[in-house]
Design a protein around this motif. Structure first.
Motif, PDB file in Angstrom:
ATOM      1  N   PHE A 171      67.849  39.222  91.762  1.00  0.00           N
ATOM      2  CA  PHE A 171      67.047  38.771  90.635  1.00  0.00           C
ATOM      3  C   PHE A 171      67.927  37.899  89.760  1.00  0.00           C
ATOM      4  CE2 PHE A 171      65.961  39.217  86.165  1.00  0.00           C
ATOM      5  CZ  PHE A 171      64.609  38.917  86.149  1.00  0.00           C
ATOM      6  N   LEU A 202      62.997  46.082  90.618  1.00  0.00           N
ATOM      7  CA  LEU A 202      64.100  45.165  90.369  1.00  0.00           C
ATOM      8  C   LEU A 202      63.961  44.487  89.017  1.00  0.00           C
ATOM      9  CD1 LEU A 202      66.557  43.673  91.665  1.00  0.00           C
ATOM     10  CD2 LEU A 202      64.921  42.001  92.499  1.00  0.00           C
ATOM     11  N   VAL A 203      62.772  43.966  88.721  1.00  0.00           N
ATOM     12  CA  VAL A 203      62.553  43.271  87.459  1.00  0.00           C
ATOM     13  C   VAL A 203      62.636  44.248  86.297  1.00  0.00           C
ATOM     14  CG1 VAL A 203      60.873  41.963  86.109  1.00  0.00           C
ATOM     15  CG2 VAL A 203      61.191  41.460  88.527  1.00  0.00           C
ATOM     16  N   SER A 219      63.103  36.108  91.955  1.00  0.00           N
ATOM     17  CA  SER A 219      63.386  37.304  92.746  1.00  0.00           C
ATOM     18  C   SER A 219      63.373  36.925  94.219  1.00  0.00           C
ATOM     19  CB  SER A 219      62.346  38.400  92.494  1.00  0.00           C
ATOM     20  OG  SER A 219      62.336  38.795  91.148  1.00  0.00           O
ATOM     21  N   PRO A 263      60.120  44.782  94.310  1.00  0.00           N
ATOM     22  CA  PRO A 263      60.367  43.716  93.336  1.00  0.00           C
ATOM     23  C   PRO A 263      60.099  44.155  91.916  1.00  0.00           C
ATOM     24  CG  PRO A 263      59.151  42.878  95.219  1.00  0.00           C
ATOM     25  CD  PRO A 263      59.168  44.376  95.337  1.00  0.00           C
TER      26      PRO A 263
END
Length: 240
Positions: free
Chosen positions: A162, A11-12, A230, A8
């Motif tokens: 996301f 991803l962010v 997310s 995660p």
């Protein structure tokens, strides 16, 4: 080696680091043809995300580290992208971008210690983005919301999405919207934590379910509420 990051967080970071130039990242190499940015020689620890779409755009991303200082690597990619490039500083990254035919090429660089540099090389297929105007987000948004970014990724057997949006609704209304629609998808709220950072106040909410996990952050600042969501599923092909 590149510093390891949980899925995660990667991803962010990808979404936030690229948003300043409306650029990003990564699908399979084939669609990009000669638009691929050459990797600087002597770079190592290359990682390629299997499949990414940013705002519906197929994009490829490669992550690397090299034992050269930032100034030298930045000079190399300035020469590689030429005079038509655009430069910006985004969240601690040096970002260089240019259009090469139908491909948007982006290089992100930052120092990794005193004498090393880490970076990403990204190519986005602009033709594919133009072919799908008016695309609706995969997760329902509150009325009168403006989408900031939507990123979809398959990596290491996991599927993640996301999504960021803004609106003028109260934070509590956005929280209730998230709880209702995530419950419809089988997620239940595990914990809720206050957020108070850089003048932005709100809440982070952690959800889990049989299909995977979800993290939502709802913050208010300058009269606008910003929401990031997310969604991470455990199996590729079973999108959240």
């Amino acid at each position: 080696m590149l510093r390891s990051r949980p899925f995660p967080a990667l991803l962010v970071a990808v979404a936030a680091g690229s948003a300043g130039l409306a650029t990003a990242l990564a699908a399979r190499a084939a669609p990009f043809g000669n638009g691929e940015i050459p990797l600087i020689s002597e770079a190592h620890s290359v990682q390629t995300v299997e499949l990414t779409r940013l705002n519906g755009t197929p994009t490829r991303i490669r992550e690397f580290r090299i034992e050269q200082d930032l100034a030298a690597v930045l000079a190399h990619y300035r020469r590689a992208l030429g005079r038509q490039r655009i430069e910006a500083d985004v969240d601690g990254w040096k970002v260089l971008s240019r259009r090469a035919g139908r491909i948007l090429q982006t290089v992100r660089l930052r120092a990794d210690g005193g004498h090393a540099t880490e970076g990403t090389l990204s190519e986005a297929d602009l033709d594919a983005a133009l072919a799908s105007p008016g695309r609706q987000p995969a997760f329902p948004l509150p009325a009168a919301s403006r989408v900031g970014a939507e990123l979809e990724m398959n990596d290491r057997g996991r599927h993640a999405r996301f999504l960021a949006w803004q609106n003028g609704h109260a934070p509590a209304a956005n929280v209730q919207h998230l709880r209702t629609h995530l419950a419809d998808r089988g997620y239940h709220l595990e914990r809720e934590v206050p957020v108070d950072e850089r003048g932005m106040r709100g809440r982070s909410l952690w959800f889990s379910g049989d299909r995977g996990e979800a993290l939502a952050v709802v913050v208010e600042g300058l009269g606008v509420v910003t929401v990031t969501l997310s969604l991470i599923s455990r199996r590729v092909g079973s999108g959240p």
